[in-house]
Enzyme design. Structure first.
Site, short mmCIF file in Angstrom:
data_model
loop_
_atom_site.label_atom_id
_atom_site.label_comp_id
_atom_site.label_asym_id
_atom_site.label_seq_id
_atom_site.Cartn_x
_atom_site.Cartn_y
_atom_site.Cartn_z
N GLU A 129 15.90 47.08 -45.75
CA GLU A 129 15.46 46.49 -47.00
C GLU A 129 15.30 47.54 -48.08
O GLU A 129 14.96 48.69 -47.81
CB GLU A 129 14.10 45.79 -46.82
CG GLU A 129 14.16 44.49 -46.06
CD GLU A 129 12.82 43.78 -46.03
OE1 GLU A 129 11.85 44.29 -46.64
OE2 GLU A 129 12.73 42.71 -45.42
N CYS A 182 12.40 51.13 -54.33
CA CYS A 182 11.77 51.48 -53.05
C CYS A 182 12.87 51.40 -52.00
O CYS A 182 13.41 50.32 -51.74
CB CYS A 182 10.64 50.51 -52.73
SG CYS A 182 9.87 50.76 -51.12
N CYS A 193 11.72 52.29 -37.40
CA CYS A 193 10.88 53.45 -37.69
C CYS A 193 10.57 54.21 -36.41
O CYS A 193 10.42 53.61 -35.34
CB CYS A 193 9.58 53.02 -38.37
SG CYS A 193 8.59 54.43 -38.97
N CYS A 199 2.67 53.01 -36.67
CA CYS A 199 1.52 52.56 -37.46
C CYS A 199 1.27 51.08 -37.18
O CYS A 199 2.15 50.24 -37.39
CB CYS A 199 1.79 52.78 -38.95
SG CYS A 199 2.14 54.50 -39.37
N CYS A 228 1.86 48.21 -39.95
CA CYS A 228 3.14 48.13 -40.68
C CYS A 228 4.14 47.26 -39.95
O CYS A 228 4.36 47.41 -38.74
CB CYS A 228 3.71 49.54 -40.86
SG CYS A 228 5.27 49.56 -41.77
N GLY A 285 11.17 53.19 -42.32
CA GLY A 285 11.40 54.51 -41.74
C GLY A 285 10.47 55.59 -42.25
O GLY A 285 9.80 55.44 -43.27
N SER A 329 7.46 59.60 -49.50
CA SER A 329 6.20 59.27 -48.85
C SER A 329 6.31 59.50 -47.35
O SER A 329 7.23 59.00 -46.70
CB SER A 329 5.82 57.81 -49.12
OG SER A 329 4.62 57.49 -48.45
N SER A 363 0.72 58.89 -46.61
CA SER A 363 0.01 57.68 -46.18
C SER A 363 -1.18 58.13 -45.34
O SER A 363 -1.03 58.43 -44.15
CB SER A 363 0.93 56.79 -45.36
OG SER A 363 1.98 56.29 -46.16
N LEU A 364 -2.34 58.16 -45.96
CA LEU A 364 -3.51 58.75 -45.31
C LEU A 364 -4.33 57.67 -44.58
O LEU A 364 -4.54 57.72 -43.38
CB LEU A 364 -4.37 59.47 -46.36
CG LEU A 364 -5.53 60.30 -45.83
CD1 LEU A 364 -5.05 61.40 -44.91
CD2 LEU A 364 -6.34 60.89 -47.00
N HIS A 365 -4.87 56.73 -45.34
CA HIS A 365 -5.57 55.54 -44.82
C HIS A 365 -6.90 55.81 -44.13
O HIS A 365 -7.69 54.89 -43.97
CB HIS A 365 -4.67 54.71 -43.92
CG HIS A 365 -3.35 54.39 -44.53
ND1 HIS A 365 -3.23 53.84 -45.79
CD2 HIS A 365 -2.08 54.57 -44.09
CE1 HIS A 365 -1.96 53.69 -46.08
NE2 HIS A 365 -1.24 54.12 -45.07
N CYS A 416 8.11 46.21 -48.49
CA CYS A 416 8.96 47.37 -48.24
C CYS A 416 8.12 48.45 -47.56
O CYS A 416 7.44 49.21 -48.23
CB CYS A 416 9.54 47.87 -49.55
SG CYS A 416 10.90 49.01 -49.40
#
Length: 347
Positions: free
Chosen positions: A94, A107, A114, A118, A121, A165, A197, A220-222, A339
């Site tokens: 995508e 994007c 991937c 995670c 996701c 990915g 990213s 991407s910390l979160h 995405c």
């Protein structure tokens, strides 16, 4: 047995020139073909109208152009465009066009599926089938640039590698694609308008710095608490926050480029004072900004959007410490333009 032809876009300009010399033609022919492949985005050798039929036949006999095809395109009520992109081997990724009043952002995906796990996701639920080739990444950008011109009357202005990915797990191909995107012989886009990213692979972040890249970096910390982060991103147990911090400090020393942290606030996971305090502390290590992300739930499981009150607590604490923070609202909800779960980003 039929030999599989090589994608001609895997050749450098110099290799194309050498090919023509080896086939009793002029070396400048390689320059012509290279321009057709990249600047003009030729989908077939027949498109190369200033090249003789004999030369086109020779190219057809030796090479293919494994161009992507936009299988389906959906337009959201908010103007977001989602492309299902079919690759030459039938696999699908995508890409998303995200418009605002002032710019359009692409994007793009870097892998089919991937490599990482995670839990929040949707892409992570697909096993990694393969890496995308540089030309396949480039083609996504070209397709979205055309859509930007068609629907918004101006060229694509920004690119984010936040699709399917983990870009740093396809390091060489991603950098080659960016090289072509930024080259005057490609799209000629400024690297400062590109953001890559990563979920946070310290060794590869350091390699980016050593390679003196000019694009922006997002992480991407979160969560800035190892226990919580490894719960939501299990692979990160191998990359503790202390290692991530060291790599980001290294990045900033080498590049002097700020980090963007992507951070989703989830109900009953990281919507608490300890998580807020940990993020504020982590943000002080390296100059940065924080993007708080509105989450698109992928099911009715544990990952659900936190309350506005919780998000406001984050904003208040970050701003009180002088940290730039923005809330990114989800785009294209009516077409599920998730995405990589981060389709609401801009570079």
């Amino acid at each position: 047995m039929q030999i599989e032809k090589k994608d001609i876009r895997a050749l450098s300009k110099e290799q194309l020139r050498e090919f023509f010399v080896a086939n009793d033609d002029k070396s400048f022919r390689g320059n012509q073909v290279y321009e057709w492949l990249w600047s003009k985005g030729a989908h077939s050798f027949e498109d190369m109208t200033n090249v003789s039929k004999e030369t086109r036949s020779m190219l057809e006999a030796n090479f293919v152009i494994n161009h992507i095809k936009v299988d389906t395109m959906q337009r959201s009520e908010d103007g977001t465009v989602k492309n299902a992109v079919r690759l030459h081997d039938g696999l699908v990724v995508e890409s998303v066009l995200i418009p605002t009043n002032t710019r359009t952002t692409a994007c793009v995906s870097s892998q089919v599926g991937c490599s990482l796990d995670c839990n929040f996701c949707a892409t992570a639920r697909l096993k990694r089938m393969r890496n995308l080739e540089p030309a396949e990444i480039y083609d996504q950008v070209i397709a979205i640039d055309k859509e930007s011109r068609l629907y918004y009357n101006h060229p694509l202005s920004n690119i984010v590698f936040m699709g399917m990915g983990e870009p740093l797990m396809n390091y060489n191909n991603v950098l080659k694609a960016i090289e072509m995107i930024t080259s005057p012989e490609g799209l000629g886009m400024s690297p400062k308008r590109i953001m890559v990213s990563t979920s946070g692979v310290p060794k590869m972040i350091k390699k980016l710095a050593d390679d003196d890249v000019k694009f922006k970096l997002a992480v991407s910390l979160h969560s800035a608490i190892d226990e919580i982060r490894s719960r939501i991103m299990p692979f990160s147990a191998n990359f503790p926050l202390a290692d991530l911090r060291e790599s980001l400090e290294y990045w900033y020393r080498k590049t002097k480029s700020k980090i963007s942290y992507e951070y989703v606030v989830w109900k009953d996971i990281n919507d608490n004072k300890a998580s807020i305090d940990a993020l504020v502390k982590f943000c002080k290590y390296v100059p940065c900004k924080v993007n708080l992300i509105e989450y698109n739930p992928i099911d009715d499981g544990e990952f659900q959007q936190a309350s506005e009150e919780s998000i406001n607590e984050y904003i208040k604490a970050l701003e009180a410490s002088g940290i730039v923070v923005k809330v990114r609202r989800s785009r294209g909800k009516d077409i599920d333009a998730a995405c990589g779960q981060l389709a609401n980003k801009e570079a």
